[in-house]
Design an enzyme around this catalytic site. Structure first.
Site, mmCIF file in Angstrom:
data_model
loop_
_atom_site.group_PDB
_atom_site.id
_atom_site.type_symbol
_atom_site.label_atom_id
_atom_site.label_comp_id
_atom_site.label_asym_id
_atom_site.label_seq_id
_atom_site.Cartn_x
_atom_site.Cartn_y
_atom_site.Cartn_z
ATOM 1 N N HIS A 262 0.863 -1.189 0.000
ATOM 2 C CA HIS A 262 0.000 0.000 0.000
ATOM 3 C C HIS A 262 0.895 1.232 0.000
ATOM 4 O O HIS A 262 1.598 1.496 0.970
ATOM 5 C CB HIS A 262 -0.891 -0.019 1.234
ATOM 6 C CG HIS A 262 -1.648 1.254 1.449
ATOM 7 N ND1 HIS A 262 -2.725 1.607 0.678
ATOM 8 C CD2 HIS A 262 -1.479 2.257 2.332
ATOM 9 C CE1 HIS A 262 -3.189 2.771 1.082
ATOM 10 N NE2 HIS A 262 -2.445 3.189 2.090
ATOM 11 N N ASP A 264 0.911 5.188 -0.193
ATOM 12 C CA ASP A 264 0.128 6.420 -0.146
ATOM 13 C C ASP A 264 0.600 7.363 -1.241
ATOM 14 O O ASP A 264 1.792 7.693 -1.315
ATOM 15 C CB ASP A 264 0.278 7.089 1.216
ATOM 16 C CG ASP A 264 -0.471 6.345 2.308
ATOM 17 O OD1 ASP A 264 -1.622 5.957 2.075
ATOM 18 O OD2 ASP A 264 0.107 6.148 3.398
ATOM 19 N N ASP A 374 -7.185 1.451 3.362
ATOM 20 C CA ASP A 374 -6.784 2.464 4.337
ATOM 21 C C ASP A 374 -7.624 3.733 4.305
ATOM 22 O O ASP A 374 -7.318 4.683 4.998
ATOM 23 C CB ASP A 374 -5.312 2.840 4.115
ATOM 24 C CG ASP A 374 -4.731 3.670 5.236
ATOM 25 O OD1 ASP A 374 -5.145 3.471 6.398
ATOM 26 O OD2 ASP A 374 -3.874 4.522 4.965
#
Length: 1005
Positions: A262, A264, A374
């Site tokens: 993941h 960002d 998220d």
């Protein structure tokens, strides 16, 4: 037994840390290092071509490098010794890392002299392969000096979050640069011990297998000669082999492990650094995929693929090869992993249109899973949007962060506001950055809440947030836990394989209806107000631009600006990423967001002005262009609306109050500049409860326990200051016949100008707050008490609204003390109600209060500004303008229309009347959300509409342009079986379910 187990655990921990892991690598030579500091170390990144030929200077291990956000290129050279039978030769580099937080500090990307990429470097992945038979190496490391903002304390204000304030002190020292042999036996022994030790620690005290593991591990450690670990590693492994060969029970929990990172798209680093993070991680992953045939890897966010394609094409080519092989898996179907609370309806659609469109174009893939591990809560409109965008499954784990209530399921059907369902999974491992440790695997099995009905769960593994991805050590763990007694069975496989198996095994999974509200991060509806204002304004400008551009193109007045609109959409969609739009990124990110929004606004305003001028043509009439779906209550789009005359607003001035009367409303503003009465003259009802004040600014202390920019903790309510002191109060008639009351106040270090405007014939009081905000750790709210008795309120979301309880009967109700709404909040009792509409606010609350004579009344509060200090210590300091209105709205339809109006004010031009491109007739209510030309360039007109009231709607569509056919399509503009659309003798009719979203394609070819 307990004492013995503890002794064994402590023994393993020390031996691994101090003796075994240090012997994995044996230095056999030093790397010669030289360096080139880009712009003296403070310059922006340069291309590999620009760096490989630069003038490098000698650099030694131990020297400092890296001012915050700077880049240094290291040149590494060495002679490679002859192959060693103990294991492969590798280079080991330590850029000066702390032994934690991979992805949150310095990182590097390794290149060969020809510019080809080798792999990335981070704190848990500091090795570089040496090619077989290579006798001399020459490599280059593009090292990024990203500050470790979470090192000392994660919530202390820091100036390191913006290159403009971060200073130039070097942050790192090169700690190691060696040619090494990786001892295979020692490396594998470390993995054997780690897996069995971690498994032992998870088993119950009474478990016999735990006792066997304890004894076996002790015997293996006895076999390790601490003075000659490499020479004794094989003997120790032989003792552990029977333990690792024990098979798991038939009913053991089964885990689908999916390689993942993941990343960002911005957070504690700027967008430009994310581009490099994606390249580093993807290089690591493609290297691992070449070396480990068992690995599959899922990556979301089409934006990140496009960055690679444009800026690191060599890495993208390697990625594309693995996509074709079915091992690098595009997933999610969205442009970025966006926020879903605040993103507008059409923008939420375009996340999928752009994302799925990219994956289809580049790889021929339509993603079936929505992948949002998220984001900070999930809109109840999302199931319908996802299904219409080709997705059948949904994954997140963020709801495991809830503060108050444990979500009851891990696998379930999620039902949206319109009744659409998607099969959903929350990984019970409670992380999207798993390392496949024994603790994580055990937690996934014991935490799983659907035991008995199914035993399948998914675990995303790999370093994330800042990137890094899976490592070969994680794959060692996966191999050993594939079928190991006492452990869940781990199989590396794709998300699609998991969801197919899970849905087949659990077709009657329970249903959760409504939003997936995150009981945390409630401050993200308010933090970084400029970013939120830019988003809202951009969404509505794009609506106008597409509408008028479509009208002009269909009428042959101008080409449709495909490339320009696509580029702007990509900018807006990127900034809806779940750490940008929520306001939880560093200052650099939000500074750039403001610049981007200003550029978007200027471009769209110019485009709109150009198309309106073309449409109005010649003539001297004043043409009013209405881009809302409503015109005086009658749905329309693209019409020319002329203002109707109304009586002037009357003003009565007294010593203690100012009274405004426009024949529809009678508004009383007291000497404190607050609204103490707002009477609907048609019914005689006062919106404001007796003795209460509306448009009342309130200030609270705002110092959450954690996550400053993210959280608004409930105890903020315990302290409150009502801002009722005035510096000046004045009432004036404006040139257009309105009356405006202006109130100036000062408080703390801030000043505010409140304006209240009443227009002739209007059923709303328009309010503006202009504030020069210089508070710290405060939240500014505005209160609107409404005299209706109700236990619920309607909050707008994408393509409809959600009804939330305003009572606190349960802990679930109480946890929703701050919620998200888009353009309106509506509270009502039968026959009477009011709405508060806004142009750029998302954080809201509605509370109930006992009335003195019986019954209740409610207060709607809007959260206008916050002032958290991490990660941006200057969050929202400066000038802001917030617009909202108090609307007499007996029905939610009134709230819907008012919400559109405040965000889409009419525009005027000189010319001749313009015929709307499309009219909507019939007794039902629909809102047309978008009108555009088709994505495929065919020139077909796409119309997207929805039922906004939660009722059945029967309407007709009347296009004012030539077309050869009408088709119902999904959001990707593929034809589908008619679902409410009928055409009879040229009459186009739609029958919509409550909150149904429909896309219609008018064929013009």
């Amino acid at each position: 037994m307990h004492d013995r187990r503890k002794l064994t655990e402590d023994r393993i921990a020390r031996v691994l840390t101090e003796r075994i892991r240090p012997k994995i690598y044996r230095a056999v030579g030093e790397l010669s290092v030289s360096a080139w500091h880009v712009g003296g170390g403070q310059g922006e990144p340069v291309s590999p071509a620009g760096a490989l030929g630069a003038a490098y200077e000698p650099f030694a291990v131990g020297e400092a490098w890296g001012p915050p956000w700077g880049t240094t290129w290291f040149r590494l050279t060495a002679d490679v010794p002859a192959p060693d039978p103990a294991g492969p030769t590798e280079l080991v580099v330590d850029l000066g890392w702390a032994d934690h937080s991979p992805g949150f500090q310095a990182e590097g990307l390794v290149y060969r002299p020809d510019g080809s990429v080798v792999k990335g470097l981070n704190p848990r992945n500091g090795w570089i392969p040496v090619r077989p038979n290579e006798t001399r190496v020459e490599l280059y490391v593009e090292a990024a000096a990203n500050p470790l903002l979470l090192e000392v304390h994660p919530f202390l204000p820091t100036q390191l979050g913006d290159k403009e304030t971060a200073g130039d002190r070097p942050l790192y020292r090169l700690a190691r640069a060696d040619v090494c042999v990786r001892d295979t036996s020692v490396w594998e022994l470390a993995a054997d011990l780690e897996v069995l030790d971690q498994l032992m620690r998870t088993l119950p005290e009474y478990d016999g297998w735990r006792a066997e593991l304890c004894l076996g591990l002790d015997r293996a450690l006895d076999a390790v000669d601490l003075s000659d670990v490499p020479g004794s590693a094989s003997a120790a492994r032989e003792l552990l082999a029977p333990l690792l060969a024990r098979r798991s029970a038939e009913g053991a929990h089964r885990i689908s492990a999916v390689g993942h990172a993941h990343i960002d798209s911005a957070w504690l680093w700027p967008v430009r650094e994310t581009v490099r993070k994606v390249a580093r991680t993807t290089a690591n992953v493609t290297h691992l995929l070449d070396e480990h045939p068992e690995l599959v890897y899922a990556m979301s966010s089409a934006q990140q693929y496009e960055w690679l394609e444009q800026q690191r094409p060599e890495v993208f080519r390697r990625l594309a090869e693995q996509v074709r092989a079915g091992r690098f898996l595009p997933t999610g179907g969205m442009w970025v992993e966006s926020d879903t609370n605040m993103v507008g309806g059409e923008a939420m659609v375009r996340q999928f249109v752009m994302g799925q469109g990219y994956f289809r174009e580049k790889f021929g893939i339509t993603c079936r899973e929505v992948w949002l591990p998220d984001s900070f809560g999930y809109s109840a409109a999302l199931p319908q949007i996802a299904r219409q965008a080709g997705c059948t499954h949904f994954l997140t784990q963020k709801i495991s962060w809830n503060q108050q209530n444990v979500f009851p399921h891990h696998t379930f059907w999620w039902e949206g506001i319109d009744g659409t369902r998607v099969f959903t999974h929350f990984p019970p491992v409670d992380t999207y950055t798993a390392e496949l440790t024994g603790r994580e695997l055990a937690h996934a099995a014991t935490n799983f809440r659907d035991k008995g009905a199914t035993n399948l769960s998914l675990v995303p593994f790999g370093y994330g947030d800042g990137g890094g991805g899976p490592t070969r050590e994680m794959l060692q763990h996966a191999t050993r836990t594939r079928d190991l007694e006492g452990s869940p069975r781990v199989a590396i496989e794709s998300p699609a394989q998991f969801f197919e198996r899970a849905q087949a095994a659990y077709p009657d999974a329970p249903v959760w209806a409504g939003e997936l509200y995150l009981e945390l991060h409630r401050g993200t509806y308010t933090s970084q107000a400029r970013t939120k204002e830019g988003n809202r304004r951009s969404e509505h400008l794009l609506r106008e631009a597409e509408l008028w551009a479509t009208t002009a193109a269909v009428r042959g007045l101008a080409d449709y600006p495909v490339a320009e609109l696509r580029r702007i959409w990509k900018t807006v969609l990127l900034q809806q990423f779940h750490d940008i739009l929520p306001g939880s990124s560093i200052a650099w990110v939000h500074r750039e967001a403001a610049e981007n929004y200003a550029r978007v606004e200027a471009e769209l305003e110019a485009l709109i002005a150009d198309r309106l001028a073309l449409l109005a043509g010649t003539g001297s009439d004043t043409v009013t262009f209405n881009a809302t779906p409503f015109d005086g209550g009658a749905p329309s789009l693209g019409g020319a609306v002329l203002p109707s005359p109304a009586e002037a607003v009357r003003i009565e001035r007294g010593d203690d109050a100012v009274v405004l009367d426009n024949g529809v409303l009678r508004v009383v503003v007291d000497a404190a500049g607050t609204v103490v009465s707002l009477v609907d003259l048609a019914t005689g009802r006062d919106v404001i409860p007796h003795g209460e004040r509306a448009n009342l600014l309130q200030l609270h202390q705002d110092f959450p326990n954690k996550w400053d920019a993210w959280d608004l903790d409930e105890f903020y309510r315990h302290t409150r200051t009502d801002l009722t002191e005035t510096d000046e109060l004045d009432a004036q008639r404006t040139d257009d016949g309105d009356v405006e009351i202006a109130v100036r106040r000062s408080f703390g270090s801030s000043e505010v100008l409140q304006r209240m405007r009443l227009s002739p014939g209007c059923r709303q009081l328009d309010c503006t707050v202009e504030v020069d905000w210089h508070e710290r750790e405060r939240v500014l709210k505005v209160a609107v008490p409404i005299d209706v008795h109700t236990t619920q309120a309607a909050f707008e979301t994408q393509f409809g609204h959600v009804m939330r309880p305003t009572h606190t009967n349960t802990s679930w109700d109480a946890a929703r003390f701050e919620v998200c709404a888009h353009r309106f909040v509506h509270v009502a009792e039968r026959g009477f109600g009011a709405a508060v509409v806004n142009s750029a606010t998302y954080g809201h609350e509605v509370t109930r209060h006992e009335a003195p004579g019986g019954g209740t009344w409610s207060t709607v509060r809007l959260s206008l500004l916050r002032a958290p200090r991490f990660p941006d210590p200057e969050t929202d300091q400066g000038r802001h303008v917030r617009r909202y209105a108090i609307v007499v709205a007996p029905d939610v339809a009134d709230a819907v229309a008012a919400g559109y109006r405040i965000n889409l004010p009419p525009r005027q031009a000189s010319g001749s009347a313009v015929e709307p491109l499309l009219r909507v007739g019939g007794p039902g209510t629909v809102a047309i959300e978008a009108m555009k030309l088709a994505e495929d360039g065919s020139g077909d007109v796409i119309v997207r509409l929805y039922e906004p009231l939660g009722a059945r709607a029967n309407v007709t569509l009347e296009p004012a342009f030539e077309h050869s056919g009408v088709r119902q399509v999904d959001l990707l503009e593929d034809g589908i079986a008619p679902d409410g659309l009928t055409t009879t003798d040229g009459r186009i009719q739609l029958l919509l379910r409550p909150f149904q979203l429909v896309t219609v394609r008018f064929i013009r070819g």
